[in-house]
Scaffold this motif. Structure first.
Motif, PDB file in Angstrom:
ATOM      1  N   UNK A  81      13.752  49.612  90.166  1.00  0.00           N
ATOM      2  CA  UNK A  81      12.435  49.482  89.537  1.00  0.00           C
ATOM      3  C   UNK A  81      12.280  48.066  88.991  1.00  0.00           C
ATOM      4  N   UNK A  82      11.055  47.729  88.637  1.00  0.00           N
ATOM      5  CA  UNK A  82      10.803  46.431  88.011  1.00  0.00           C
ATOM      6  C   UNK A  82      11.518  46.308  86.676  1.00  0.00           C
ATOM      7  N   UNK A  83      11.647  47.423  85.953  1.00  0.00           N
ATOM      8  CA  UNK A  83      12.360  47.405  84.669  1.00  0.00           C
ATOM      9  C   UNK A  83      13.837  47.067  84.878  1.00  0.00           C
ATOM     10  N   UNK A  84      14.419  47.533  85.982  1.00  0.00           N
ATOM     11  CA  UNK A  84      15.812  47.193  86.289  1.00  0.00           C
ATOM     12  C   UNK A  84      15.955  45.696  86.540  1.00  0.00           C
ATOM     13  N   UNK A  85      14.976  45.104  87.220  1.00  0.00           N
ATOM     14  CA  UNK A  85      15.027  43.656  87.476  1.00  0.00           C
ATOM     15  C   UNK A  85      14.907  42.884  86.163  1.00  0.00           C
ATOM     16  N   UNK A  86      14.019  43.328  85.297  1.00  0.00           N
ATOM     17  CA  UNK A  86      13.878  42.677  83.996  1.00  0.00           C
ATOM     18  C   UNK A  86      15.171  42.790  83.207  1.00  0.00           C
ATOM     19  N   UNK A  87      15.780  43.975  83.224  1.00  0.00           N
ATOM     20  CA  UNK A  87      17.038  44.181  82.515  1.00  0.00           C
ATOM     21  C   UNK A  87      18.160  43.319  83.109  1.00  0.00           C
ATOM     22  N   UNK A  88      18.197  43.199  84.436  1.00  0.00           N
ATOM     23  CA  UNK A  88      19.218  42.375  85.092  1.00  0.00           C
ATOM     24  C   UNK A  88      19.060  40.914  84.680  1.00  0.00           C
ATOM     25  N   UNK A  89      17.829  40.418  84.666  1.00  0.00           N
ATOM     26  CA  UNK A  89      17.600  39.033  84.265  1.00  0.00           C
ATOM     27  C   UNK A  89      18.039  38.813  82.819  1.00  0.00           C
ATOM     28  N   UNK A  90      17.656  39.728  81.931  1.00  0.00           N
ATOM     29  CA  UNK A  90      18.022  39.578  80.520  1.00  0.00           C
ATOM     30  C   UNK A  90      19.535  39.683  80.324  1.00  0.00           C
ATOM     31  N   UNK A  91      20.193  40.541  81.092  1.00  0.00           N
ATOM     32  CA  UNK A  91      21.652  40.660  81.008  1.00  0.00           C
ATOM     33  C   UNK A  91      22.304  39.353  81.438  1.00  0.00           C
ATOM     34  N   UNK A  92      21.804  38.755  82.495  1.00  0.00           N
ATOM     35  CA  UNK A  92      22.317  37.462  82.946  1.00  0.00           C
ATOM     36  C   UNK A  92      22.077  36.393  81.880  1.00  0.00           C
ATOM     37  N   UNK A  93      20.914  36.428  81.243  1.00  0.00           N
ATOM     38  CA  UNK A  93      20.599  35.466  80.188  1.00  0.00           C
ATOM     39  C   UNK A  93      21.498  35.664  78.968  1.00  0.00           C
ATOM     40  N   UNK A  94      21.786  36.905  78.613  1.00  0.00           N
ATOM     41  CA  UNK A  94      22.691  37.171  77.484  1.00  0.00           C
ATOM     42  C   UNK A  94      24.064  36.562  77.774  1.00  0.00           C
ATOM     43  N   UNK A  95      24.532  36.724  79.004  1.00  0.00           N
ATOM     44  CA  UNK A  95      25.803  36.123  79.394  1.00  0.00           C
ATOM     45  C   UNK A  95      25.772  34.610  79.279  1.00  0.00           C
ATOM     46  N   UNK A  96      24.648  34.007  79.651  1.00  0.00           N
ATOM     47  CA  UNK A  96      24.463  32.563  79.530  1.00  0.00           C
ATOM     48  C   UNK A  96      24.580  32.142  78.063  1.00  0.00           C
ATOM     49  N   UNK A  97      23.902  32.864  77.184  1.00  0.00           N
ATOM     50  CA  UNK A  97      23.957  32.561  75.747  1.00  0.00           C
ATOM     51  C   UNK A  97      25.365  32.759  75.195  1.00  0.00           C
ATOM     52  N   UNK A  98      26.026  33.828  75.627  1.00  0.00           N
ATOM     53  CA  UNK A  98      27.384  34.096  75.146  1.00  0.00           C
ATOM     54  C   UNK A  98      28.318  32.947  75.534  1.00  0.00           C
ATOM     55  N   UNK A  99      28.180  32.451  76.749  1.00  0.00           N
ATOM     56  CA  UNK A  99      29.020  31.338  77.186  1.00  0.00           C
ATOM     57  C   UNK A  99      28.693  30.081  76.388  1.00  0.00           C
ATOM     58  N   UNK A 100      27.412  29.843  76.158  1.00  0.00           N
ATOM     59  CA  UNK A 100      26.965  28.683  75.399  1.00  0.00           C
ATOM     60  C   UNK A 100      27.510  28.711  73.965  1.00  0.00           C
ATOM     61  N   UNK A 101      27.578  29.905  73.392  1.00  0.00           N
ATOM     62  CA  UNK A 101      28.013  30.060  72.001  1.00  0.00           C
ATOM     63  C   UNK A 101      29.502  30.375  71.875  1.00  0.00           C
ATOM     64  N   UNK A 102      30.232  30.313  72.977  1.00  0.00           N
ATOM     65  CA  UNK A 102      31.644  30.687  72.983  1.00  0.00           C
ATOM     66  C   UNK A 102      32.458  29.935  71.937  1.00  0.00           C
TER      67      UNK A 102
END
Length: 194
Positions: A81-102
């Motif tokens: 669903x479109x909601x799954x795509x939105x969730x996938x993008x946000x999950x990828x972004x959270x990982x980006x932030x986590x790496x940035x703030x490591x």
């Protein structure tokens, strides 16, 4: 919850011989789409095009944060669903932030870095820098591309702010139970700067 929608049971995707990944339970909500991603209501005070989700209701950012630690452990994620795509993008972004703030131990420095992340330009489907490949269709027009950028700029700002509340304790120190997921990659992918 207080009259709002509670975090309902997520859809679980089973791949043959694999552990399940958690999909969005917000897939049945009618929402506009851009590049295949649902532009769902957000519980935010940030400026942007997203409709406001009522206080106390679970939004897509809550789901992405709730299931982040489980979903980064899986190599696959079904986007039905479109909601799954939105969730996938946000999950990828959270990982980006986590790496940035490591390596950032101080919550004030983390807040400064998160504000910078919100102001940075980012790739959209169809761009060469887009890491999710063909999981998101390329925009069919400039209007669709602009809608995607505007919505996800607002969602990224809100997600980064809410992530800080999970990643750092009230005393300003890092929450080790969240920080240890900073090195994990969602589906083996990593978001990069433009």
């Amino acid at each position: 919850t207080t009259g709002g929608r509670a975090l309902s049971r997520p859809r679980v995707f089973l791949a043959r011989g694999k552990m399940p990944a958690y999909g969005s339970s917000l897939g049945e909500i009618e929402a506009a789409e851009a590049c295949g991603a649902a532009l769902l209501p957000l519980r935010t005070k940030k400026r942007g095009p997203a409709q406001r989700s009522p206080e106390g209701e679970v939004d897509i950012i809550d789901e992405a944060l709730t299931y982040y630690r489980a979903n980064v452990l899986f190599a696959t994620f079904s986007m039905s669903t479109g909601a799954d795509r939105t969730m996938a993008y946000l999950t990828l972004f959270i990982g980006y932030c986590m790496k940035l703030l490591d390596r950032v131990g101080d919550v004030r420095e983390a807040q400064r870095k998160v504000l910078e992340v919100g102001a940075r330009p980012f790739a959209v489907p169809g761009d060469p820098e887009w890491v999710l490949g063909t999981m998101f269709p390329a925009p069919s027009s400039r209007t669709e591309s602009d809608a995607f950028k505007a919505y996800f700029k607002q969602a990224r700002e809100e997600t980064a702010e809410r992530l800080l509340a999970k990643l750092y304790k009230e005393d300003g120190t890092k929450n080790k139970w969240w920080a240890m997921f900073g090195k994990r990659k969602f589906m083996g992918l990593e978001m990069k700067d433009l």
